[in-house]
Design a protein around this motif. Sequence first.
Motif, PDB file in Angstrom:
ATOM      1  N   GLY A  29      29.711  40.069  50.203  1.00  0.00           N
ATOM      2  CA  GLY A  29      28.683  40.396  49.841  1.00  0.00           C
ATOM      3  C   GLY A  29      28.646  40.766  48.136  1.00  0.00           C
ATOM      4  O   GLY A  29      27.948  41.196  47.471  1.00  0.00           O
ATOM      5  N   TRP A  30      29.981  40.615  47.548  1.00  0.00           N
ATOM      6  CA  TRP A  30      30.193  40.697  46.402  1.00  0.00           C
ATOM      7  C   TRP A  30      29.433  39.786  45.433  1.00  0.00           C
ATOM      8  O   TRP A  30      29.095  38.620  45.767  1.00  0.00           O
ATOM      9  N   SER A  31      28.573  40.131  44.322  1.00  0.00           N
ATOM     10  CA  SER A  31      28.122  39.137  43.417  1.00  0.00           C
ATOM     11  C   SER A  31      29.034  38.416  42.765  1.00  0.00           C
ATOM     12  O   SER A  31      29.895  38.831  42.671  1.00  0.00           O
ATOM     13  N   LEU A  32      28.491  37.177  42.034  1.00  0.00           N
ATOM     14  CA  LEU A  32      29.290  36.526  41.054  1.00  0.00           C
ATOM     15  C   LEU A  32      29.880  37.404  40.136  1.00  0.00           C
ATOM     16  O   LEU A  32      30.902  37.031  39.598  1.00  0.00           O
ATOM     17  N   GLU A  33      28.906  38.282  39.326  1.00  0.00           N
ATOM     18  CA  GLU A  33      29.250  39.254  38.334  1.00  0.00           C
ATOM     19  C   GLU A  33      30.202  40.013  38.738  1.00  0.00           C
ATOM     20  O   GLU A  33      31.522  40.350  37.915  1.00  0.00           O
ATOM     21  N   GLU A  34      30.265  40.706  40.036  1.00  0.00           N
ATOM     22  CA  GLU A  34      31.475  41.434  40.560  1.00  0.00           C
ATOM     23  C   GLU A  34      32.609  40.740  40.684  1.00  0.00           C
ATOM     24  O   GLU A  34      33.839  41.110  40.069  1.00  0.00           O
ATOM     25  N   VAL A  35      32.657  39.448  41.048  1.00  0.00           N
ATOM     26  CA  VAL A  35      33.939  38.960  41.327  1.00  0.00           C
ATOM     27  C   VAL A  35      34.256  38.406  39.975  1.00  0.00           C
ATOM     28  O   VAL A  35      35.414  38.383  39.589  1.00  0.00           O
ATOM     29  N   ALA A  36      33.457  37.927  38.943  1.00  0.00           N
ATOM     30  CA  ALA A  36      33.911  37.524  37.852  1.00  0.00           C
ATOM     31  C   ALA A  36      34.606  38.530  36.987  1.00  0.00           C
ATOM     32  O   ALA A  36      35.670  38.229  36.394  1.00  0.00           O
ATOM     33  N   TYR A  37      34.103  39.978  37.035  1.00  0.00           N
ATOM     34  CA  TYR A  37      34.668  41.034  36.605  1.00  0.00           C
ATOM     35  C   TYR A  37      36.100  41.246  36.998  1.00  0.00           C
ATOM     36  O   TYR A  37      37.213  41.473  36.369  1.00  0.00           O
ATOM     37  N   TYR A  38      36.104  41.522  38.275  1.00  0.00           N
ATOM     38  CA  TYR A  38      37.463  41.555  39.031  1.00  0.00           C
ATOM     39  C   TYR A  38      38.485  40.398  38.606  1.00  0.00           C
ATOM     40  O   TYR A  38      39.671  40.853  38.603  1.00  0.00           O
ATOM     41  N   LEU A  39      38.234  39.346  38.664  1.00  0.00           N
ATOM     42  CA  LEU A  39      39.162  38.229  38.466  1.00  0.00           C
ATOM     43  C   LEU A  39      39.539  38.099  36.845  1.00  0.00           C
ATOM     44  O   LEU A  39      40.399  37.428  36.618  1.00  0.00           O
ATOM     45  N   GLY A  40      38.879  38.734  35.911  1.00  0.00           N
ATOM     46  CA  GLY A  40      39.166  38.647  34.529  1.00  0.00           C
ATOM     47  C   GLY A  40      38.518  37.476  33.968  1.00  0.00           C
ATOM     48  O   GLY A  40      38.917  37.003  32.866  1.00  0.00           O
ATOM     49  N   HIS A  41      37.604  37.097  34.706  1.00  0.00           N
ATOM     50  CA  HIS A  41      36.760  35.998  33.943  1.00  0.00           C
ATOM     51  C   HIS A  41      35.901  36.282  32.958  1.00  0.00           C
ATOM     52  O   HIS A  41      34.462  36.674  33.114  1.00  0.00           O
ATOM     53  N   VAL A  42      36.208  36.764  31.649  1.00  0.00           N
ATOM     54  CA  VAL A  42      35.418  37.217  30.565  1.00  0.00           C
ATOM     55  C   VAL A  42      35.746  36.338  29.443  1.00  0.00           C
ATOM     56  O   VAL A  42      36.875  36.021  29.073  1.00  0.00           O
ATOM     57  N   THR A  43      34.648  36.319  28.546  1.00  0.00           N
ATOM     58  CA  THR A  43      34.984  35.588  27.384  1.00  0.00           C
ATOM     59  C   THR A  43      35.218  36.072  26.287  1.00  0.00           C
ATOM     60  O   THR A  43      35.550  37.563  26.430  1.00  0.00           O
ATOM     61  N   ARG A  44      35.711  35.620  25.224  1.00  0.00           N
ATOM     62  CA  ARG A  44      36.307  36.243  24.008  1.00  0.00           C
ATOM     63  C   ARG A  44      35.125  37.074  23.635  1.00  0.00           C
ATOM     64  O   ARG A  44      35.599  38.340  22.940  1.00  0.00           O
ATOM     65  N   LYS A  45      34.087  37.010  23.900  1.00  0.00           N
ATOM     66  CA  LYS A  45      32.997  37.749  23.229  1.00  0.00           C
ATOM     67  C   LYS A  45      32.845  39.152  24.254  1.00  0.00           C
ATOM     68  O   LYS A  45      32.137  40.063  24.083  1.00  0.00           O
ATOM     69  N   GLY A  46      33.261  39.174  25.379  1.00  0.00           N
ATOM     70  CA  GLY A  46      33.484  40.097  26.480  1.00  0.00           C
ATOM     71  C   GLY A  46      32.322  40.162  27.380  1.00  0.00           C
ATOM     72  O   GLY A  46      32.169  41.002  28.278  1.00  0.00           O
ATOM     73  N   THR A  47      31.523  38.876  27.385  1.00  0.00           N
ATOM     74  CA  THR A  47      30.603  38.767  28.538  1.00  0.00           C
ATOM     75  C   THR A  47      31.484  38.006  29.731  1.00  0.00           C
ATOM     76  O   THR A  47      32.404  37.277  29.471  1.00  0.00           O
ATOM     77  N   LEU A  48      30.704  38.225  30.810  1.00  0.00           N
ATOM     78  CA  LEU A  48      31.361  37.489  32.031  1.00  0.00           C
ATOM     79  C   LEU A  48      31.144  35.945  32.032  1.00  0.00           C
ATOM     80  O   LEU A  48      30.076  35.323  31.557  1.00  0.00           O
ATOM     81  N   ALA A  49      32.349  35.350  32.440  1.00  0.00           N
ATOM     82  CA  ALA A  49      32.179  33.895  32.474  1.00  0.00           C
ATOM     83  C   ALA A  49      31.912  33.456  33.871  1.00  0.00           C
ATOM     84  O   ALA A  49      32.918  33.082  34.828  1.00  0.00           O
ATOM     85  N   ILE A  50      30.734  33.614  34.211  1.00  0.00           N
ATOM     86  CA  ILE A  50      30.258  33.258  35.671  1.00  0.00           C
ATOM     87  C   ILE A  50      30.525  31.791  35.814  1.00  0.00           C
ATOM     88  O   ILE A  50      30.973  31.458  36.964  1.00  0.00           O
ATOM     89  N   GLN A  51      30.523  30.747  34.997  1.00  0.00           N
ATOM     90  CA  GLN A  51      30.602  29.389  35.373  1.00  0.00           C
ATOM     91  C   GLN A  51      32.004  29.236  35.771  1.00  0.00           C
ATOM     92  O   GLN A  51      32.559  28.368  36.724  1.00  0.00           O
ATOM     93  N   HIS A  58      41.757  32.113  44.969  1.00  0.00           N
ATOM     94  CA  HIS A  58      40.672  31.507  45.639  1.00  0.00           C
ATOM     95  C   HIS A  58      40.363  32.188  46.861  1.00  0.00           C
ATOM     96  O   HIS A  58      39.109  32.145  47.332  1.00  0.00           O
ATOM     97  N   ASP A  59      40.967  32.225  47.728  1.00  0.00           N
ATOM     98  CA  ASP A  59      40.985  32.865  49.051  1.00  0.00           C
ATOM     99  C   ASP A  59      40.434  34.280  48.626  1.00  0.00           C
ATOM    100  O   ASP A  59      39.208  34.590  49.559  1.00  0.00           O
ATOM    101  N   PHE A  60      40.852  34.995  47.997  1.00  0.00           N
ATOM    102  CA  PHE A  60      40.228  36.471  47.615  1.00  0.00           C
ATOM    103  C   PHE A  60      38.748  36.238  47.242  1.00  0.00           C
ATOM    104  O   PHE A  60      37.847  36.871  47.695  1.00  0.00           O
ATOM    105  N   THR A  61      38.541  35.213  46.334  1.00  0.00           N
ATOM    106  CA  THR A  61      37.089  34.837  45.799  1.00  0.00           C
ATOM    107  C   THR A  61      36.137  34.777  47.027  1.00  0.00           C
ATOM    108  O   THR A  61      34.955  35.164  47.170  1.00  0.00           O
TER     109      THR A  61
END
Length: 126
Positions: A82-104, A72-75
């Motif tokens: 200035g990281w986008s939500l998409e960049e943070v999601a990718y870095y944290l491994g927040h990815v769905t089974r289909k391979g899309t980013l889990a922005i929620q 959480h602190d890193f996020t």
Amino acid sequence: MARIDLVNEARKPLYEYLQATHDPDRLYVFPSQRNVRLTEERIHHWFRNLKARATREQWEHIADLTFHDLRHDFTHRAREAGWSLEEVAYYLGHVTRKGTLAIQTTFGYTQVSREQIKDKLKWLRG
């Protein structure tokens, strides 16, 4: 949620680990000897062992700290940098089974603080 302001002393062991094990071809920060990455359970075990080595004075500051708190602190720090939500999601491994980013999922990590809103209000005209 309270913001955790980690001082350099709290980040020092991780920094030293990363410096000693740097491999640009490695995908994971914490690789396992049996697998390409450590399991979540093993990371928590490592963090508990790290905390167990703290002095009494250090323990006062980290007693309630979990490895998940560090995510959480890193996020928060990444978003402030200035990281986008998409960049943070990718870095944290927040990815769905289909391979899309889990922005929620990532959004839950990046709730704005009262201080952030107060700072932004200073810039409004009118």
